[in-house]
Design an enzyme around this catalytic site. Structure first.
Site, PDB file in Angstrom:
ATOM      1  N   GLY A 165       4.308  -7.838  -9.937  1.00 36.27           N
ATOM      2  CA  GLY A 165       5.045  -8.116  -8.707  1.00 36.27           C
ATOM      3  C   GLY A 165       5.958  -9.311  -8.810  1.00 36.27           C
ATOM      4  O   GLY A 165       5.947 -10.188  -7.945  1.00 36.27           O
ATOM      5  N   SER A 166       6.776  -9.342  -9.863  1.00 42.64           N
ATOM      6  CA  SER A 166       7.663 -10.501 -10.017  1.00 42.64           C
ATOM      7  C   SER A 166       8.699 -10.556  -8.893  1.00 42.64           C
ATOM      8  O   SER A 166       9.057 -11.635  -8.435  1.00 42.64           O
ATOM      9  CB  SER A 166       8.345 -10.487 -11.387  1.00 42.64           C
ATOM     10  OG  SER A 166       8.846  -9.219 -11.669  1.00 42.64           O
ATOM     11  N   SER A 167       9.145  -9.390  -8.405  1.00 44.81           N
ATOM     12  CA  SER A 167      10.164  -9.401  -7.341  1.00 44.81           C
ATOM     13  C   SER A 167       9.594  -9.978  -6.047  1.00 44.81           C
ATOM     14  O   SER A 167      10.257 -10.758  -5.359  1.00 44.81           O
ATOM     15  CB  SER A 167      10.664  -7.991  -7.030  1.00 44.81           C
ATOM     16  OG  SER A 167      10.791  -7.248  -8.168  1.00 44.81           O
ATOM     17  N   GLY A 208       3.936  -5.348 -14.160  1.00 42.54           N
ATOM     18  CA  GLY A 208       3.770  -4.833 -12.805  1.00 42.54           C
ATOM     19  C   GLY A 208       3.005  -5.788 -11.908  1.00 42.54           C
ATOM     20  O   GLY A 208       2.366  -5.375 -10.944  1.00 42.54           O
ATOM     21  N   ASP A 253       2.189  -6.788  -1.798  1.00 45.33           N
ATOM     22  CA  ASP A 253       2.430  -7.765  -2.858  1.00 45.33           C
ATOM     23  C   ASP A 253       2.914  -9.101  -2.282  1.00 45.33           C
ATOM     24  O   ASP A 253       2.578 -10.169  -2.783  1.00 45.33           O
ATOM     25  CB  ASP A 253       3.425  -7.201  -3.889  1.00 45.33           C
ATOM     26  CG  ASP A 253       4.553  -6.385  -3.266  1.00 45.33           C
ATOM     27  OD1 ASP A 253       4.683  -6.379  -2.018  1.00 45.33           O
ATOM     28  OD2 ASP A 253       5.317  -5.762  -4.013  1.00 45.33           O
TER      29      ASP A 253
HETATM   30  O1  PMV Z   1       3.676  -0.604  -8.459  1.00 44.99           O
HETATM   31  P1  PMV Z   1       3.159  -1.730  -7.647  1.00 44.99           P
HETATM   32  O2  PMV Z   1       2.182  -2.586  -8.388  1.00 44.99           O
HETATM   33  O3  PMV Z   1       4.253  -2.531  -7.015  1.00 44.99           O
HETATM   34  O4  PMV Z   1       2.311  -1.099  -6.477  1.00 44.99           O
HETATM   35  C1  PMV Z   1       2.834  -0.160  -5.580  1.00 44.99           C
HETATM   36  C2  PMV Z   1       1.803   0.179  -4.548  1.00 44.99           C
HETATM   37  C3  PMV Z   1       2.203   1.275  -3.572  1.00 44.99           C
HETATM   38  O5  PMV Z   1       1.146   1.427  -2.650  1.00 44.99           O
HETATM   39  C4  PMV Z   1       2.387   2.593  -4.311  1.00 44.99           C
HETATM   40  C5  PMV Z   1       3.506   0.947  -2.831  1.00 44.99           C
HETATM   41  C6  PMV Z   1       3.358  -0.158  -1.806  1.00 44.99           C
HETATM   42  O6  PMV Z   1       4.371  -0.810  -1.546  1.00 44.99           O
HETATM   43  O7  PMV Z   1       2.281  -0.360  -1.241  1.00 44.99           O
END
Ligand code: PMV
Length: 316
Positions: free
Chosen positions: A110-112, A108, A155
């Site tokens: 954030g590879s994308s 998790g 991200d």
């Molecule tokens: O699941 P992750 O690590 O991509 O985090 C998502 C975070 C959220 O606040 C739930 C969604 C977002 O895009 O901010």
């Protein structure tokens, strides 16, 4: 096909420290970049095909016929990135794009988002087009929305700016935070989270209880602002309390799980003073403060925080 010119860019992954979910609704969050990077090699080739070579798949399509819905999931973000760039700069040349990841997508990190940033950065380098961080963010954010329809873009900001940032959805605010020391442990739950499903789940909870859920978001926003001060002062006691409060608020949004509880309890038993899920919930990683001593029943990942943002890499 013969290579005519080539660049290589790398972008870091991220870890959400405070403010997930509420950030989607206009409240701030705090995110840090991790020293796990994705590289994208971008090469000009003849013809008009885009060839994508990802770790698990090879795929090619004519540059003016990119269809994100039909594309295999492993190459959607790369193709969305190429399409945005090609449209903006009127480019329809053949390209070969090779992506190499230092980390598994299951953490998790954030590879994308990192791959989207590395590709769009690499394309600008290849065509020698200057781009500001904010312009890069806007293009990447559009690419991500084209693929998954939801997300704050936090991200992408981490992948572009690096370091630790205060961020508001869509890049309304992107403020680098000067933090000397960040003694946070990263614990992997062993389970991959599905961000889009969890974001939709929270949105449905908000539809059913708008006042209550908006109240929770507001409180998360207040936690984030207090955490910003505690981070600036290296006040770990304060920050531990804020982590625990943030975790409680996320639990009330229904995104924590029995597994997250169990791992959090195990970490507290060996010294964690503050702990919370990081990201959408459901799994992925937890962030913890406090020295974790003795035998552990969980995986602590050895990763550096506050990593540098997107950059060009030397190509050998
Ligand atoms: O699941 P992750 O690590 O991509 O985090 C998502 C975070 C959220 O606040 C739930 C969604 C977002 O895009 O901010």
């Amino acid at each position: 096909m013969k290579s005519m010119k080539k660049t290589r860019s790398s972008a870091p992954g991220k870890l959400m420290l405070f403010g997930e979910h509420a950030v989607v609704y206009g409240h701030p969050c705090i995110v840090t970049a991790v020293d796990q990077r994705i590289n994208a090699e971008v090469e000009l080739i003849g013809g008009d095909e885009v060839e994508v070579i990802a770790p698990s798949i090879k795929f090619s399509v004519a540059i003016n016929k990119i269809d994100i819905l039909q594309a295999p999931k492993e190459v959607k973000f790369v193709l969305a990135a190429v399409r945005i760039f090609a449209k903006k700069h009127g480019i329809n040349k053949g390209l070969k794009i090779t992506t190499i990841s230092a980390f598994a997508s299951s953490f998790g990190f954030g590879s994308s988002s990192a791959v989207t940033v590395a590709v769009i950065h690499g394309l600008h380098e290849l065509f020698e087009i200057k781009v500001t961080k904010k312009e890069l963010f806007e293009m990447c954010y559009q690419a991500v929305l084209d693929v998954q329809g939801v997300g704050s873009g936090f991200d992408l900001a981490a992948a572009i700016w690096g370091g630790t940032l205060l961020f508001v959805t869509g890049g309304k605010k992107i403020e680098p935070l000067a933090i000397e020391n960040l003694p946070i442990s990263v614990i992997f739950t062993g389970v991959k989270a599905d961000t889009v499903t969890l974001v939709k789940q929270v949105s449905e909870l908000r539809d059913r209880h708008p006042k209550i859920v908006d109240g929770i978001f507001k409180q998360i926003g207040a936690v984030v602002l207090s955490a910003q001060v505690a981070l600036a002062n290296s006040d770990w006691n304060q920050l531990s309390e804020l982590m625990n409060i943030n975790q409680g608020l996320l639990e009330s949004l229904g995104v924590s799980t029995p597994l997250i509880h169990r791992v959090s309890d195990e970490a507290k038993e060996v010294g964690a003073t503050g702990i919370k899920l990081s990201g959408a919930g459901g799994g992925d990683c937890l962030v913890a403060l406090g020295e974790l001593k003795g035998q552990r029943k969980f995986d602590v990942l050895e990763i550096g925080l506050q990593a540098a943002g997107v950059r060009s890499e030397k190509y050998e």
